[in-house]
Design an enzyme around this catalytic site. Structure first.
Site, PDB file in Angstrom:
ATOM      1  N   HIS A 115      39.547  85.402  59.501  1.00 39.64           N
ATOM      2  CA  HIS A 115      38.895  86.893  59.736  1.00 39.64           C
ATOM      3  C   HIS A 115      39.879  87.925  59.191  1.00 39.64           C
ATOM      4  O   HIS A 115      41.111  87.829  58.965  1.00 39.64           O
ATOM      5  CB  HIS A 115      39.192  87.100  61.057  1.00 39.64           C
ATOM      6  CG  HIS A 115      38.104  86.546  62.210  1.00 39.64           C
ATOM      7  ND1 HIS A 115      36.817  86.639  61.682  1.00 39.64           N
ATOM      8  CD2 HIS A 115      37.828  85.689  63.177  1.00 39.64           C
ATOM      9  CE1 HIS A 115      35.843  85.955  62.710  1.00 39.64           C
ATOM     10  NE2 HIS A 115      36.812  85.275  63.460  1.00 39.64           N
ATOM     11  N   CYS A 140      36.236  88.773  54.659  1.00 35.30           N
ATOM     12  CA  CYS A 140      35.106  89.768  54.288  1.00 35.30           C
ATOM     13  C   CYS A 140      35.899  90.930  53.797  1.00 35.30           C
ATOM     14  O   CYS A 140      37.048  91.341  53.919  1.00 35.30           O
ATOM     15  CB  CYS A 140      34.424  90.034  55.784  1.00 35.30           C
ATOM     16  SG  CYS A 140      33.412  88.807  56.419  1.00 35.30           S
ATOM     17  N   ARG A 165      32.568  89.401  50.012  1.00 41.78           N
ATOM     18  CA  ARG A 165      33.623  88.402  50.336  1.00 41.78           C
ATOM     19  C   ARG A 165      34.592  88.728  49.259  1.00 41.78           C
ATOM     20  O   ARG A 165      34.604  89.168  47.976  1.00 41.78           O
ATOM     21  CB  ARG A 165      33.197  87.112  49.824  1.00 41.78           C
ATOM     22  CG  ARG A 165      32.297  86.655  51.034  1.00 41.78           C
ATOM     23  CD  ARG A 165      32.784  86.617  52.650  1.00 41.78           C
ATOM     24  NE  ARG A 165      31.857  86.141  53.519  1.00 41.78           N
ATOM     25  CZ  ARG A 165      31.092  87.029  54.192  1.00 41.78           C
ATOM     26  NH1 ARG A 165      31.046  88.258  53.837  1.00 41.78           N
ATOM     27  NH2 ARG A 165      30.060  86.552  55.215  1.00 41.78           N
TER      28      ARG A 165
END
Length: 272
Positions: A176, A250, A259
């Site tokens: 994340h 991300c 990305r």
């Protein structure tokens, strides 16, 4: 003495007052949701990830074996179809920080990505520790990229079908960038020559950052190929087999449209 009735508010005023009350209530609810996503999930995930790192270190020091069994891990036979490396269906803006469309096969992983003949890690099992000195990051690495059982716990997820640490091919990881511990929030700050280490029960593998892709498609599976090369940015990547590591997350922050990719090469292996 008879008291008069309170004057009634005009209809328009009542409507405006009611609308204001609804707006305030919605504002409070939204604020609580933001606090939960940006603060509470980070606090929970970071604490859990830190506990898992310490548990792995204690297990390895004690010679417990099992490659860092995870209290939430499952055997491969129990893995659900949604945990086999496919991109989850829910909104990746809050959890899926992973490129989709990987063309690597799980068969090639078992052939070239094993750990010296040791059994493959169970789905969702934390079995390694990623250290990134420049970022002050220490995070457990778990098998698979399940949101609920890996990424949302603050762990870094290993893409099934890619090599295991220290093995020929590409040891590809997802994490994340925002919320749920956000272990990869600042990987854009990594520079060429920075070191990354991956510790397992068997050895410590040191990788050196080599290249970055600031932005590519969420479906650019080439970046996690055995010989990593972007299908969207043709000039980005490699053309020869080697011992690679890939970090994906991300970008831009708080979105999942594109990305960000960081690549490194294995420089040394130190047995435990």
């Amino acid at each position: 003495m008879v008291q008069g009735r309170r004057p009634r508010r005009p209809p328009l005023r009542r409507v405006l007052w009611g609308g204001a009350e609804v707006a305030v209530t919605l504002g409070v609810v939204l604020l609580l949701l933001v606090v939960h996503q940006l603060w509470w999930t980070n606090r929970q995930a970071r604490a859990g990830a830190e506990r898992k790192v310490h548990a792995l270190e204690r297990e390895w020091e004690g010679g417990g074996g099992g490659g860092g069994g995870d209290e939430g891990g499952r055997g491969a036979a129990d893995a659900s179809p949604g945990d086999d490396g496919a991109v989850p269906d829910d909104d990746p803006a809050v959890g899926d920080d992973t490129p989709s469309g990987s063309s690597t096969s799980s068969g090639s992983s078992r052939a070239s990505g094993g750990r010296g003949g040791a059994a493959q890690p169970r789905w969702d099992q934390a079995y390694a520790i990623l250290d990134v000195p420049r970022l002050g990051l220490r995070a457990p690495v778990a098998q698979g990229i399940s949101k609920a059982k890996v990424l949302n716990r603050g762990y870094v997820g290993h893409y099934p079908g890619t090599a295991q640490p220290g093995r020929a091919g590409n040891f590809a990881l997802a994490g994340h960038r925002n919320t749920h511990g956000e272990p990869f929030r600042y990987i854009n700050r990594l520079r060429r020559g920075d070191t990354l280490t991956v510790r397992t029960e068997e050895a410590t593998y040191t990788y050196v950052v080599d290249k970055k892709v600031a932005q590519t498609s969420a479906g650019d599976g080439g970046v996690i190929g055995a010989v990593p090369r972007s299908r969207v940015v043709p000039s980005a990547g490699y053309s020869e087999p080697g011992y690679y590591i890939t970090l994906t997350t991300c970008t831009p922050e708080f979105t999942s449209k594109y990305r960000l990719v960081v690549w490194g090469k294995l420089s040394r292996m130190t047995p435990r």
